[in-house]
Motif scaffolding. Structure first.
Motif, short mmCIF file in Angstrom:
data_model
loop_
_atom_site.label_atom_id
_atom_site.label_comp_id
_atom_site.label_asym_id
_atom_site.label_seq_id
_atom_site.Cartn_x
_atom_site.Cartn_y
_atom_site.Cartn_z
N ASP A 22 0.81 -1.21 0.00
CA ASP A 22 0.00 0.00 0.00
C ASP A 22 0.85 1.27 0.00
O ASP A 22 0.39 2.33 -0.44
CB ASP A 22 -0.92 0.03 1.22
N HIS A 23 2.07 1.17 0.53
CA HIS A 23 2.96 2.34 0.66
C HIS A 23 4.35 1.96 0.13
O HIS A 23 5.29 1.79 0.91
CB HIS A 23 3.05 2.77 2.13
N PRO A 24 4.48 1.84 -1.21
CA PRO A 24 5.79 1.47 -1.78
C PRO A 24 6.88 2.42 -1.32
O PRO A 24 6.73 3.65 -1.39
CB PRO A 24 5.56 1.56 -3.29
N GLY A 25 7.96 1.86 -0.82
CA GLY A 25 9.06 2.66 -0.29
C GLY A 25 9.14 2.58 1.23
O GLY A 25 10.11 3.03 1.82
N VAL A 26 8.11 2.01 1.86
CA VAL A 26 8.13 1.78 3.30
C VAL A 26 8.58 0.34 3.53
O VAL A 26 8.15 -0.57 2.82
CB VAL A 26 6.74 2.02 3.94
N ILE A 27 9.47 0.17 4.50
CA ILE A 27 9.94 -1.16 4.90
C ILE A 27 9.76 -1.30 6.41
O ILE A 27 9.34 -0.34 7.08
CB ILE A 27 11.43 -1.37 4.54
N PHE A 28 10.09 -2.45 6.95
CA PHE A 28 10.05 -2.68 8.39
C PHE A 28 11.40 -3.18 8.84
O PHE A 28 12.04 -3.98 8.14
CB PHE A 28 8.95 -3.68 8.75
N LYS A 29 11.85 -2.67 10.00
CA LYS A 29 13.15 -3.09 10.50
C LYS A 29 13.13 -3.23 12.01
O LYS A 29 12.30 -2.62 12.69
CB LYS A 29 14.24 -2.13 10.05
N GLU A 30 14.04 -4.06 12.50
CA GLU A 30 14.20 -4.29 13.93
C GLU A 30 15.16 -3.25 14.50
O GLU A 30 16.02 -2.73 13.79
CB GLU A 30 14.78 -5.68 14.20
N GLY A 31 15.02 -2.99 15.77
CA GLY A 31 15.94 -2.10 16.45
C GLY A 31 15.70 -2.15 17.94
O GLY A 31 14.87 -2.93 18.41
N PRO A 32 16.40 -1.32 18.68
CA PRO A 32 16.27 -1.33 20.14
C PRO A 32 14.85 -1.09 20.62
O PRO A 32 14.45 -1.59 21.67
CB PRO A 32 17.19 -0.20 20.60
N SER A 33 14.08 -0.35 19.85
CA SER A 33 12.70 -0.05 20.25
C SER A 33 11.69 -1.03 19.66
O SER A 33 10.50 -0.83 19.76
CB SER A 33 12.34 1.38 19.84
N GLY A 34 12.19 -2.09 19.01
CA GLY A 34 11.30 -3.08 18.42
C GLY A 34 11.19 -2.91 16.92
O GLY A 34 11.95 -2.20 16.29
N ARG A 35 10.21 -3.55 16.35
CA ARG A 35 10.01 -3.53 14.90
C ARG A 35 9.19 -2.30 14.54
O ARG A 35 8.19 -2.00 15.19
CB ARG A 35 9.28 -4.81 14.49
N ARG A 36 9.63 -1.58 13.51
CA ARG A 36 8.93 -0.36 13.16
C ARG A 36 9.06 -0.06 11.67
O ARG A 36 9.95 -0.57 11.01
CB ARG A 36 9.45 0.81 13.98
N ALA A 37 8.15 0.80 11.21
CA ALA A 37 8.13 1.21 9.81
C ALA A 37 9.21 2.26 9.58
O ALA A 37 9.47 3.12 10.42
CB ALA A 37 6.77 1.79 9.45
N ALA A 38 9.84 2.17 8.40
CA ALA A 38 10.88 3.12 8.02
C ALA A 38 10.82 3.33 6.51
O ALA A 38 10.22 2.54 5.79
CB ALA A 38 12.25 2.58 8.41
N LEU A 39 11.46 4.40 6.07
CA LEU A 39 11.64 4.60 4.64
C LEU A 39 12.79 3.71 4.19
O LEU A 39 13.80 3.58 4.91
CB LEU A 39 11.95 6.06 4.34
N ALA A 40 12.67 3.08 3.04
CA ALA A 40 13.76 2.27 2.51
C ALA A 40 15.00 3.15 2.38
O ALA A 40 14.93 4.25 1.83
CB ALA A 40 13.37 1.67 1.16
N PHE A 41 16.11 2.69 2.92
CA PHE A 41 17.38 3.44 2.90
C PHE A 41 17.21 4.82 3.52
O PHE A 41 17.79 5.80 3.04
CB PHE A 41 17.93 3.55 1.48
N GLY A 42 16.40 4.91 4.56
CA GLY A 42 16.17 6.20 5.20
C GLY A 42 15.77 6.05 6.65
O GLY A 42 15.86 4.96 7.23
N PRO A 43 15.31 7.14 7.23
CA PRO A 43 14.95 7.13 8.64
C PRO A 43 13.63 6.41 8.90
O PRO A 43 12.88 6.09 7.97
CB PRO A 43 14.82 8.62 8.97
N ASP A 44 13.36 6.18 10.17
CA ASP A 44 12.07 5.62 10.58
C ASP A 44 10.97 6.63 10.25
O ASP A 44 11.21 7.85 10.26
CB ASP A 44 12.06 5.34 12.08
N ILE A 45 9.77 6.13 10.03
CA ILE A 45 8.63 7.01 9.74
C ILE A 45 8.42 8.00 10.89
O ILE A 45 8.19 9.18 10.66
CB ILE A 45 7.34 6.18 9.48
N TRP A 46 8.53 7.51 12.13
CA TRP A 46 8.29 8.39 13.28
C TRP A 46 9.27 9.56 13.29
O TRP A 46 8.91 10.66 13.70
CB TRP A 46 8.30 7.63 14.61
#
Length: 143
Positions: free
Chosen positions: A48-72
């Motif tokens: 639904d949102h091409p260019g958004v990915i999901f990644k793990e980190g210290p705060s858990g799994r979250r949405a991010a821009l591909a090759f970029g910062p987290d959405i938040w």
């Protein structure tokens, strides 16, 4: 992410099912069913949102821009920037080294998953306050 359950019968190729089970076993507390549900949800969001990915980190799994910062992070910058409208998109893009289309993608994702992103921003703000408080205590100790 928490999911409400409704039954759905689905068949997987044996090799795929085995991969799913192995991956679920690698994560404490995870089940094959829960992992499949998360992956389907994330896959639909990415479709639904091409260019958004999901990644793990210290705060858990979250949405991010591909090759970029987290959405938040993009949303927080949009909230805090002085500019409004298309000028805000441009200013945040310059701040985060993103083109305006990617800033807009983050804002569109936020529009659909507002409470989730708001929770991530709140958690990051809380962690920042706690880290600063710990730093101040340390500075008093070392002074």
């Amino acid at each position: 992410m928490r999911y409400m359950s409704a039954p759905l019968s689905i068949r997987f190729a044996p090799a795929l099912l085995e991969r799913l089970r192995r991956r679920a076993q690698a994560v404490p507390g995870s089940t094959a069913s829960g992992l499949a549900q998360r992956l389907v949800d994330e896959g639909l969001r990415m479709a639904d949102h091409p260019g958004v990915i999901f990644k793990e980190g210290p705060s858990g799994r979250r949405a991010a821009l591909a090759f970029g910062p987290d959405i938040w992070e993009v949303v927080k910058a949009l909230r805090e920037i002085d500019e409004r409208g298309s000028a805000a998109l441009k200013a945040v893009g310059e701040l985060l080294a993103l083109d305006e289309a990617r800033v807009r993608l983050a804002s569109h994702y936020y529009a659909e998953y507002t409470s989730e992103i708001d929770d991530e921003i709140e958690a990051a703000d809380d962690a920042s306050v706690a880290a600063e408080a710990a730093w101040r205590v340390e500075q008093r100790l070392l002074a």
